[in-house]
Structures are given as structure tokens and as C-alpha cells.
Design an enzyme around this catalytic site. Structure first.
Site, PDB file in Angstrom:
ATOM      1  N   GLU A  92      -8.875  -4.212   8.989  1.00 27.89           N
ATOM      2  CA  GLU A  92      -7.683  -3.970   9.798  1.00 27.89           C
ATOM      3  C   GLU A  92      -8.066  -3.224  11.071  1.00 27.89           C
ATOM      4  O   GLU A  92      -7.579  -3.527  12.147  1.00 27.89           O
ATOM      5  CB  GLU A  92      -6.647  -3.173   9.005  1.00 27.89           C
ATOM      6  CG  GLU A  92      -5.376  -2.967   9.799  1.00 27.89           C
ATOM      7  CD  GLU A  92      -4.258  -2.363   8.958  1.00 27.89           C
ATOM      8  OE1 GLU A  92      -3.111  -2.517   9.355  1.00 27.89           O
ATOM      9  OE2 GLU A  92      -4.549  -1.750   7.910  1.00 27.89           O
ATOM     10  N   TYR A 135       0.833  -1.217   0.000  1.00 29.57           N
ATOM     11  CA  TYR A 135       0.000   0.000   0.000  1.00 29.57           C
ATOM     12  C   TYR A 135       0.862   1.259   0.000  1.00 29.57           C
ATOM     13  O   TYR A 135       0.930   1.986  -0.968  1.00 29.57           O
ATOM     14  CB  TYR A 135      -0.914   0.024   1.235  1.00 29.57           C
ATOM     15  CG  TYR A 135      -2.140  -0.863   1.157  1.00 29.57           C
ATOM     16  CD1 TYR A 135      -2.286  -1.822   0.166  1.00 29.57           C
ATOM     17  CD2 TYR A 135      -3.150  -0.731   2.107  1.00 29.57           C
ATOM     18  CE1 TYR A 135      -3.420  -2.630   0.123  1.00 29.57           C
ATOM     19  CE2 TYR A 135      -4.283  -1.535   2.068  1.00 29.57           C
ATOM     20  CZ  TYR A 135      -4.409  -2.482   1.072  1.00 29.57           C
ATOM     21  OH  TYR A 135      -5.511  -3.267   1.034  1.00 29.57           O
TER      22      TYR A 135
END
Lengths: 385, 355
Positions: free
Chosen positions: A234, A118
Site C-alpha cells: 500500500e 483491518y
């Protein structure tokens, strides 16, 4: 208010204990034990049987009982890591059938390990500004650019990554969610040394790295939305009071065994005051987690408290670190790094690690943006949340 | 497993909140700070709603509910900073419920449930001495000595007095040998006096429930403080959305947003501390001792902090008397100091947990 689990769930608890008594002791083969845990319906509960899960009906109370009992027996639970916690839920939600079949089962057993691609050097909190390019050429994606803070990349086989495939589209609409094999000549992984001396994370360089055209989750340009469900997972993953409780208990033990000025530290007025204040914070977290669980059960959703979990917990880890640092006094002058038998100086590690908690998975200031925008309804100013 | 209020409790709490929203807006809460004597009108209206009888047994005309049901009502009363003797009357009533004989309950509770008879509590002695173990006043039929920080003693029908050994006794409001000296109160919504007894007649309550009464008081203050602290977050947020500077609402600036987010984080997750303490008081009194102190120390320490930040977020207008933001800061100081400071309760927690 009813704080009992009730007879049905208490008998379930007894069943879990019997299972653990019969199947787990130190030294048991972990993979075999996990397979039994799946067969008994305790592990991978929300994953279909055909992918190696136990496909149980959603039951938050049972899930909590399993977590409590496995922790008590120090038995292994699901494989940890990005693959199980982030990729699998995404594939279940958005993946194509062949992707699910190819990747999920082997990820659950730990055979496939996944890195998360990411962040980039120029794209941290403003993740959607990412610039690593992917171009479709001759039936495969050709990838150029760089990812950073990629945890455990050297130990991973694959990566799920956000890649800019539509350079002319607005920034959120130009990203695709690609899967790729890390073991190829176009990829160079370089470890980075962290402030605690560890090097869990890495820089990953892409120089004409390739991945097949159909290793894309969702359509071209949908990667941002696909990843949003991941961020949600997450953040949820970081919920619960277990970590805060373990930290508090360790601090309490430290205060009991440490002396300050010849007296046990725990007898000092300020230490008792600080511990009691931290105890109150811990209990507040516990009850908040209970409230969230109750509301999930009632179908009302975790609500505003859920959006506060991450900041509450990373603040708590920092407060514990500060208290411990005072208690260990001059022992903090000794580094736990390369120290074969660290004593109290291992708290220096916790002191450093508590900072990672305030940065990883959305910094504390991003958490404040989230609370301000989504809980308090303050006007957005363009900065992300 | 259900860690939440039930439908009935939510509805009851909402009913009180709706009532106070109309009857006790900010300007009304501020009025208590502008007048000389006790402001009883809001309390009288709350008594008419039946809030005096929440914990009173049904045979004495009450609802026979628990401390959790009372505490969740103390929350909106704190949120609107409703002035008057709700807290002290509730505690005096609870003292009779916990410690009184059947005859005493039958004599006092029906009128206390309706508010016809108003009670208060006389607990504190020397500076910082609030806990039942430290009370020194004593006597079987008559007492002499003084109690500090008695709430709304003028016009009270009875005073529940904390005695040596955690015992409790009742002195009639019009007893001979009882003298009241009113003091200027920081929190204008709660009037404080010093009460002196000179051979005043006292009627003992048979059970020594002083320590438990203090536990209940701590929980009710925590609930009031939670309500007040939530109100501070709401007031600051509302103002930040309206007030414009540099051509934008100040609530769009990150410096302000983050301060407000931190305030919300300090307040919201603490609700369970007072819920659990009240629930424990009703079901498992031994664990309530620690839980009550954790709730009181934590929430009443948070409250003044968020009240200060709320006033700061308002800028100059927040510092004016007329705007009324100070009502919550002053109530926060009351909730924090009354029945003992957070530090004293944390010290006790450390002892109780055998650290």
C-alpha cells in the site's frame, strides 16, 4: 547522470504508442482492451500468465513508460482497488495454490471486488490491538465483532480481514488473515457519511458470520506478518509524482482563470511566489522519485526517500488545498455537495480529500514515527511505526 | 536513465567529506568566527587536493569536468561549514572558463586551478540587486563605481566584476584605484567587503556570460545549503540520541521525534533539485535558468529553518557561542541572502515560465 531512456526503451515507447493508437479510443470496451493490454505484455506485468497476468520480466523503466503512455492516451490500466493492489500480491506471496487459482484471475478482471477488513473502532494506528474474534467450530470460522472505515464494502463481494483467532497469544501473534464472503446473513454493512458528503466507507458488523476453515492465508496466528507485506504494497502504491503533478497543474489553471480584485490572480506577486514554491516542491518530488527508480534499477532499493513519499505527498496535497482555498475566495462558501454544476467550489472537495490523504494508509504522525525510527534511527518508544 | 551520482562522483565526494571530517571538525569551523581576518587555511588545503581545477579544462591543468562535479563537492564543504573562499574562487575561475579568451584562460587558469592565484567575484550593487541584467558598472578599459558583498577581497589576486549587459571584466587585486572596506560578516566563515573602483584598470572578458555565471553561483549555494541542512539534521539527531531527560534519551519522545522527522523530510528529498540544476547547466543551459532558481530558492529557504530547529533541539547548549551550532545557522543566512533571496528567484521563475 543520464536522463535519457536510451534507444531500446524509446523504441519500446513507440511500440506502446502504436498499440494505443490501434486499440484504444474513447468508447472502446474496457474489458476487451485490458485483455489486449495483457496479451501485449503491458498490463499485470508481474503476475503469472496462468492467473491472467502477462508475466513480464521486471523492468522499472518499461513500467514507467507504459504508465506515462497510457496516461497520455487516457487509456485504462489495471483494475484499481484493494483486490488487485493488496490481496493479489499477498496471495502470490503467501497463498495456497487453490486460493491463487480460485481468486486471482477473477480479481484481475474486476469480477471479484475485495474490501479490506483491518481497522476497528478501538484499533486504528495501533492496529494489532484488534479484537474481532474468529473461532473454529465444525470446520468453519465463526466471526464476531466490527470493522470500520471499510471502503466500498457495499460494492464488494469478498473481504480479506485480520481476525483474532488466538486470544491467549501475545497481540501480534494472535491474529489470522481470513478471507470471507460478504454476502451472508451474519454480516451487516452500514455506510458512513464523510466530511465531503460522500459515503465510500462503511462499518461492517459480524454476528456469527462464517467462512470455511481453509479460507486462511498463512497459518493461524501469522496474519500480522501476512498483512505487513500488504502495508508495504500500500505504501509503495502511494509513491510516484503523478498525483502531485496533476494537483499542481490544476492549481496553476485555477490561478490563470481566476481574478482577484479585478486582476488575474496569477499576476499577483504572492500567488506567483506561492506557485513557484509549490513548483520547487513538485520538482523535488519528481527527482526523488527518479533517484528511487535509479536505485531500484541498480538493486540498491529506494532507501530513505521511499519512506518519505507518503508524508511528502500528503503534505503537498494539503499545501495545494490551502493555496486553492485562498484563490477561490468566497466561492468556498458554496458547497460542491448536491451541486449539479459545481464551479470553483469543487476545490472545497479537494480541500477535504487532502485530509483523507493524511489519514488513510497510516496517518501522517505514524509516517513521522516511521521516519524517526527507521530513517533516523531514534530510540523506539513503543508507539507503532 | 540514471538519476544519480556515478561511482566516481560518489568516491570523489566521499574523499572530500572524509578529509573535512578530520581537518574541519566543528571546533575548527567555529574558529573562523573567532578571528578577525579571512580564514584561508582549509581552502589552501582543498586546493592542494586539486579542487580548484574541477571545471578547468585539461589544457590549463584542470580536470575538465562539469558543474555537477563541482556542486557535489560544494555539498560536503557546506556540510562541514568549511570556512574560506571556496565558493568565490570557484565562481571567479568559472567566469574565466565561461567568458575568457584562449589567451586569458592560458594566462590565469593554471594558477587558479592550483590556488596559487586566488580570485573572487564582485557582482552586487544596490540592495537586493544581484542579477546580471541589473548591473550598471561599465567601462572598456577603466571602471569607476562600487560593488557590495564581495567575498574575501583582501589579498585576492583578481576580481571578476559584473558589468552592464551581463558582461564580465577582470580587475587585478593590486590595481590602482581599487579600495576595499571590510565589513563585519554574519557568517564568520565568509568575509565580506565593499569594493570601490576609481578609474581602476579593467580587462574585459570577450563573452557576456554574467547571467550564466550567476546561475552557477545559485546552484553552488544550493549545494552548500543542502550539505549544511543535512548536517543540521544529523547534529540534531545525534544530540537527541545522547541527551537524557526524565531518564530517557530525548529522541525517544514523540514530540522530538516528529520535529526531527519533519526536518529530515524538508531536507532529504531536495537533493535532486541541485543535482538536476547542475546537470542542466552542463547539458541544457536554457532549462538551467529555472532549475537553478528552484534549487536555490527551495534549499536555501529550508536551510535556516532546519538550522533554527537544530539549535532548538539542543536547548541551552545550542545557544552558546562555544558549542558552535550557530555556525550553521549563520551559514544558512548567508546561503539564503547571497545572490538574492528566495522570493526574488521565485518571482523570476514565474516570469521565465510565462505565468
Amino acid at each position: 547522470m543520464d536522463l535519457q531512456f536510451g534507444p531500446e526503451h524509446e523504441s519500446f515507447r513507440a511500440e506502446v504508442r502504436d498499440f494505443l493508437g490501434a486499440n484504444w479510443r474513447r468508447g472502446t470496451d474496457v474489458a476487451e482492451f485490458r485483455a489486449k493490454g495483457v496479451a501485449a505484455g503491458y498490463l499485470y506485468r508481474n503476475i503469472p500468465k496462468r492467473f491472467g497476468g502477462s508475466e513480464q520480466p521486471a523492468d522499472i523503466l518499461r513500467a514507467r513508460i507504459i504508465a506515462e503512455e497510457f496516461a497520455r492516451a487516457k487509456a485504462p490500466v489495471e483494475v484499481k482497488g484493494n483486490g488487485v493492489q493488496m490481496l493479489v500480491p499477498t496471495l502470490l506471496e503467501r497463498g495456497e495454490a487453490w486460493q491463487q487459482e480460485r481468486f486471482i484471475a477473477k480479481t484481475l478482471t474486476g469480477e471479484y471486488k475485495w474490501a479490506q477488513g483491518y481497522s476497528e473502532p478501538g484499533s486504528g494506528s495501533d492496529l494489532a490491538s484488534l479484537r474481532t474474534r474468529g473461532e473454529l467450530k465444525d470446520g468453519q470460522w465463526v466471526i464476531n465483532g466490527q470493522k470500520v472505515w471499510t471502503s466500498y464494502a457495499r460494492e464488494c463481494h469478498y473481504m480479506f480481514a485480520l481476525i483474532r483467532t488466538e486470544p491467549d497469544a501475545p497481540k501480534h501473534q494472535g491474529i489470522s488473515y481470513l478471507l470471507l464472503d460478504l454476502n451472508q446473513p451474519g454480516i451487516d454493512i452500514r455506510p458512513m457519511k464523510q466530511i465531503n458528503g460522500g459515503n465510500d466507507f462503511n462499518e461492517v458488523f459480524f454476528d456469527n458470520a462464517v467462512t470455511p476453515e481453509n479460507w486462511i492465508v498463512g497459518k493461524r496466528g501469522e496474519g500480522w506478518n501476512v498483512s505487513k507485506s500488504l502495508l508495504k504494497h500500500e505504501r509503495n502504491m502511494l509513491g510516484g509524482v503523478d498525483r502531485s503533478e496533476a494537483l499542481f497543474n490544476s492549481l496553476l489553471k485555477l490561478a490563470r482563470r481566476t481574478t482577484m480584485g479585478g486582476e488575474p490572480a496569477i499576476k499577483a506577486m504572492w500567488v506567483r511566489d506561492r506557485l513557484a514554491a509549490l513548483k520547487a516542491e513538485l520538482e523535488a518530488q519528481r527527482y526523488s522519485s527518479n533517484i528511487q527508480m535509479t536505485r531500484e534499477l541498480a538493486g540498491e532499493g529506494g532507501g530513505v526517500l521511499q519512506m518519505m513519499n507518503k508524508l511528502a505527498q500528503s503534505n503537498y496535497a494539503a499545501a495545494i488545498a490551502e493555496a486553492a482555498n485562498i484563490l477561490i475566495e468566497d466561492e468556498s462558501l458554496i458547497s460542491p455537495m448536491d451541486n449539479p454544476r459545481p464551479g470553483n467550489e469543487r476545490w472545497v472537495n479537494q480541500y477535504m480529500n487532502s485530509l483523507a490523504a493524511a489519514i488513510a494508509g497510516g496517518t501522517s504522525n505514524i509516517q513521522r514515527n516511521i521516519i524517526a525510527d527507521r530513517v533516523l534511527g531514534l530510540p523506539r518508544d513503543g508507539a507503532g511505526a | 536513465m540514471r538519476f544519480d551520482l556515478d561511482e566516481q562522483q560518489r568516491a570523489f565526494q566521499q574523499m572530500v567529506a572524509d578529509y573535512l571530517e578530520t581537518e574541519c571538525p566543528k571546533a575548527r569551523a567555529l574558529e573562523a568566527h573567532d578571528r578577525a581576518g579571512a580564514d584561508l587555511a582549509i581552502w589552501e588545503a582543498l586546493m592542494e587536493l586539486g579542487l580548484g581545477g574541477i571545471m578547468v579544462p585539461e589544457e590549463q591543468g584542470g580536470l575538465g569536468l562539469g558543474l555537477l562535479d563541482l556542486a557535489i563537492i560544494a555539498e560536503p564543504i557546506g556540510r562541514f561549514a568549511a570556512p574560506g573562499p571556496f565558493f568565490d574562487h570557484a565562481l571567479a575561475t568559472l567566469a574565466i572558463i565561461l567568458a575568457g579568451s584562449e589567451e586569458q584562460k592560458a594566462r590565469w587558469l593554471p594558477d587558479m586551478a592550483t590556488g596559487k592565484l586566488r580570485g573572487t567575484v564582485a557582482l552586487a550593487e544596490e540592495k537586493g540587486v544581484w542579477t546580471a541584467e541589473n548591473w550598471t558598472l561599465d567601462g572598456e578599459a577603466r571602471i569607476s563605481g562600487a560593488k557590495n558583498h564581495v567575498l574575501h577581497p583582501e589579498g585576492a589576486g583578481l576580481l571578476v566584476v559584473g558589468l552592464k549587459g551581463g558582461r564580465l571584466g577582470v580587475v587585478a587585486g593590486d590595481a590602482e584605484g581599487l579600495a576595499v572596506e571590510m565589513l563585519p560578516s554574519t557568517d564568520g566563515g565568509r568575509q565580506i567587503g565593499r569594493v570601490t573602483f576609481s578609474e581602476a584598470a579593467i580587462e574585459l572578458l570577450p563573452r557576456a556570460e554574467g547571467a550564466r555565471l550567476v546561475d552557477a553561483g545559485l546552484i553552488l549555494l544550493a549545494a552548500d545549503a543542502f550539505g549544511g541542512a543535512s548536517a543540521c539534521v544529523t547534529m540534531a539527531v545525534d544530540y537527541a540520541r545522547e541527551r537524557e531527560q526524565f531518564g530517557k534519551p530525548i529522541g525517544s519522545f514523540q514530540a522530538v521525534k516528529h520535529q526531527l522527522a519533519d526536518m529530515a523530510l524538508m531536507v532529504e528529498p531536495s537533493v535532486g533539485l541541485y543535482w538536476y540544476a547542475a546537470h542542466a547547466f552542463d547539458t541544457d543551459p536554457s532549462s538551467a535558468r529555472v532549475a537553478a532558481r528552484l534549487a536555490k530558492s527551495h534549499i536555501t529557504e529550508v536551510y535556516p529553518k532546519v538550522a533554527r530547529r537544530m539549535i532548538e533541539a539542543h536547548g541551552g547548549i545550542g545557544y552558546t557561542w562555544e558549542y558552535g551550532a550557530h555556525v550553521w545557522l549563520k551559514r544558512a543566512l548567508f546561503d539564503q541572502a547571497y545572490l538574492g533571496m528566495p522570493q526574488a528567484h521565485r518571482a523570476r521563475v514565474a516570469d521565465l515560465l510565462e505565468w
